[in-house]
Design a protein around this motif. Structure first.
Motif, PDB file in Angstrom:
ATOM      1  N   LYS A  98       4.422   5.242   4.848  1.00 37.26           N
ATOM      2  CA  LYS A  98       4.689   3.798   4.763  1.00 37.26           C
ATOM      3  C   LYS A  98       5.780   3.375   5.754  1.00 37.26           C
ATOM      4  O   LYS A  98       5.819   2.213   6.181  1.00 37.26           O
ATOM      5  CB  LYS A  98       5.109   3.448   3.331  1.00 37.26           C
ATOM      6  N   LEU A  99       6.644   4.287   6.149  1.00 37.38           N
ATOM      7  CA  LEU A  99       7.760   3.957   7.036  1.00 37.38           C
ATOM      8  C   LEU A  99       7.300   3.378   8.371  1.00 37.38           C
ATOM      9  O   LEU A  99       8.005   2.570   8.978  1.00 37.38           O
ATOM     10  CB  LEU A  99       8.646   5.182   7.273  1.00 37.38           C
ATOM     11  N   ASN A 100       6.131   3.778   8.840  1.00 37.99           N
ATOM     12  CA  ASN A 100       5.612   3.297  10.122  1.00 37.99           C
ATOM     13  C   ASN A 100       4.747   2.048   9.994  1.00 37.99           C
ATOM     14  O   ASN A 100       4.254   1.538  10.989  1.00 37.99           O
ATOM     15  CB  ASN A 100       4.836   4.402  10.829  1.00 37.99           C
ATOM     16  N   GLN A 101       4.583   1.548   8.769  1.00 36.48           N
ATOM     17  CA  GLN A 101       3.786   0.337   8.563  1.00 36.48           C
ATOM     18  C   GLN A 101       4.657  -0.906   8.711  1.00 36.48           C
ATOM     19  O   GLN A 101       5.878  -0.854   8.562  1.00 36.48           O
ATOM     20  CB  GLN A 101       3.132   0.369   7.179  1.00 36.48           C
ATOM     21  N   ASN A 102       4.000  -2.025   8.996  1.00 34.15           N
ATOM     22  CA  ASN A 102       4.727  -3.285   9.149  1.00 34.15           C
ATOM     23  C   ASN A 102       5.405  -3.683   7.854  1.00 34.15           C
ATOM     24  O   ASN A 102       4.824  -3.560   6.770  1.00 34.15           O
ATOM     25  CB  ASN A 102       3.775  -4.403   9.575  1.00 34.15           C
ATOM     26  N   PHE A 103       6.608  -4.185   7.989  1.00 31.86           N
ATOM     27  CA  PHE A 103       7.362  -4.714   6.862  1.00 31.86           C
ATOM     28  C   PHE A 103       7.037  -6.198   6.762  1.00 31.86           C
ATOM     29  O   PHE A 103       7.505  -6.989   7.585  1.00 31.86           O
ATOM     30  CB  PHE A 103       8.864  -4.498   7.083  1.00 31.86           C
ATOM     31  N   ASP A 122       5.375  -8.454   7.900  1.00 29.64           N
ATOM     32  CA  ASP A 122       4.659  -9.006   9.055  1.00 29.64           C
ATOM     33  C   ASP A 122       5.107  -8.207  10.279  1.00 29.64           C
ATOM     34  O   ASP A 122       6.265  -7.787  10.358  1.00 29.64           O
ATOM     35  CB  ASP A 122       5.040 -10.486   9.202  1.00 29.64           C
ATOM     36  N   ALA A 123       4.202  -8.060  11.240  1.00 29.85           N
ATOM     37  CA  ALA A 123       4.517  -7.272  12.443  1.00 29.85           C
ATOM     38  C   ALA A 123       5.779  -7.773  13.152  1.00 29.85           C
ATOM     39  O   ALA A 123       6.520  -6.980  13.742  1.00 29.85           O
ATOM     40  CB  ALA A 123       3.334  -7.286  13.402  1.00 29.85           C
ATOM     41  N   LYS A 124       6.050  -9.072  13.077  1.00 31.77           N
ATOM     42  CA  LYS A 124       7.232  -9.609  13.772  1.00 31.77           C
ATOM     43  C   LYS A 124       8.547  -9.081  13.208  1.00 31.77           C
ATOM     44  O   LYS A 124       9.580  -9.154  13.860  1.00 31.77           O
ATOM     45  CB  LYS A 124       7.224 -11.137  13.756  1.00 31.77           C
ATOM     46  N   TYR A 125       8.519  -8.530  11.986  1.00 32.88           N
ATOM     47  CA  TYR A 125       9.726  -7.973  11.376  1.00 32.88           C
ATOM     48  C   TYR A 125       9.874  -6.476  11.612  1.00 32.88           C
ATOM     49  O   TYR A 125      10.837  -5.868  11.156  1.00 32.88           O
ATOM     50  CB  TYR A 125       9.758  -8.252   9.872  1.00 32.88           C
ATOM     51  N   GLY A 126       8.920  -5.877  12.286  1.00 33.03           N
ATOM     52  CA  GLY A 126       8.993  -4.445  12.547  1.00 33.03           C
ATOM     53  C   GLY A 126       8.499  -3.637  11.357  1.00 33.03           C
ATOM     54  O   GLY A 126       7.862  -4.158  10.439  1.00 33.03           O
ATOM     55  N   THR A 127       8.820  -2.367  11.367  1.00 34.46           N
ATOM     56  CA  THR A 127       8.330  -1.439  10.345  1.00 34.46           C
ATOM     57  C   THR A 127       9.310  -1.324   9.178  1.00 34.46           C
ATOM     58  O   THR A 127      10.453  -1.783   9.261  1.00 34.46           O
ATOM     59  CB  THR A 127       8.142  -0.041  10.949  1.00 34.46           C
ATOM     60  N   TYR A 128       8.856  -0.666   8.135  1.00 35.13           N
ATOM     61  CA  TYR A 128       9.748  -0.358   7.012  1.00 35.13           C
ATOM     62  C   TYR A 128      10.934   0.466   7.507  1.00 35.13           C
ATOM     63  O   TYR A 128      12.076   0.199   7.141  1.00 35.13           O
ATOM     64  CB  TYR A 128       8.992   0.413   5.911  1.00 35.13           C
TER      65      TYR A 128
END
Length: 157
Positions: A115-120, A122-128
């Protein structure tokens, strides 16, 4: 140890009990601090209480997302807090800060590493990963300010 467990422990370290990086943490600096010192103004600097509430604002906002809620925090509100007017109000705030920090740490450690590499949100906020690291780094930045402001206040008493 899972990467998410390591991140949770790094977050706990800066807020609740660690000394490895800064030789202190928020709880150590704030737990027994008198509310009058926490709310003392020095020139145009933020007060200790405002800085602590600022870090809690982001902690709580990110925790809300982990808890299934929306990302409701906004930078423009991140320094806008009601004035703390008593030791009891200060103590209530600190209790909430510690509880929310531990709650977020538990959410982080339960995340699967993938999950760490998934978007937080929205993509504009970067990853977890980026958001958790950012919260930890941001917390260290403000902890340094708190330590310095506290020294200035206590030295000039």
């Amino acid at each position: 140890m899972k990467k998410t467990e390591e991140l949770a422990n790094r977050f706990r370290e800066i807020i609740l009990y660690g000394t490895w990086v800064a030789n202190t943490n928020y709880k150590d600096q704030l737990e027994n601090l008198n509310w009058k010192i926490a709310t003392s103004n020095i020139d145009s600097l933020n007060t200790i209480s405002i800085l602590a509430q600022h870090v809690h604002y982001y902690t709580n906002g990110i925790k809300n997302v982990f808890n299934g809620g929306n990302l409701e925090i906004r930078d423009k509100y991140s320094f806008a807090f009601p004035e703390i007017k008593s030791q009891n109000e200060w103590k209530i705030f600190l209790t909430k800060f510690w509880e929310d920090a531990e709650s977020l740490a538990k959410f982080i450690e339960k995340l699967p590493d993938e999950k760490l590499n998934q978007n937080f949100v929205d993509a504009k906020y970067g990853t977890y990963q980026r958001n958790i690291d950012g919260l930890i780094e941001h917390s260290y930045y403000h902890l340094g300010q708190i330590v310095l402001i506290k020294k200035i206040i206590l030295t000039n008493k």
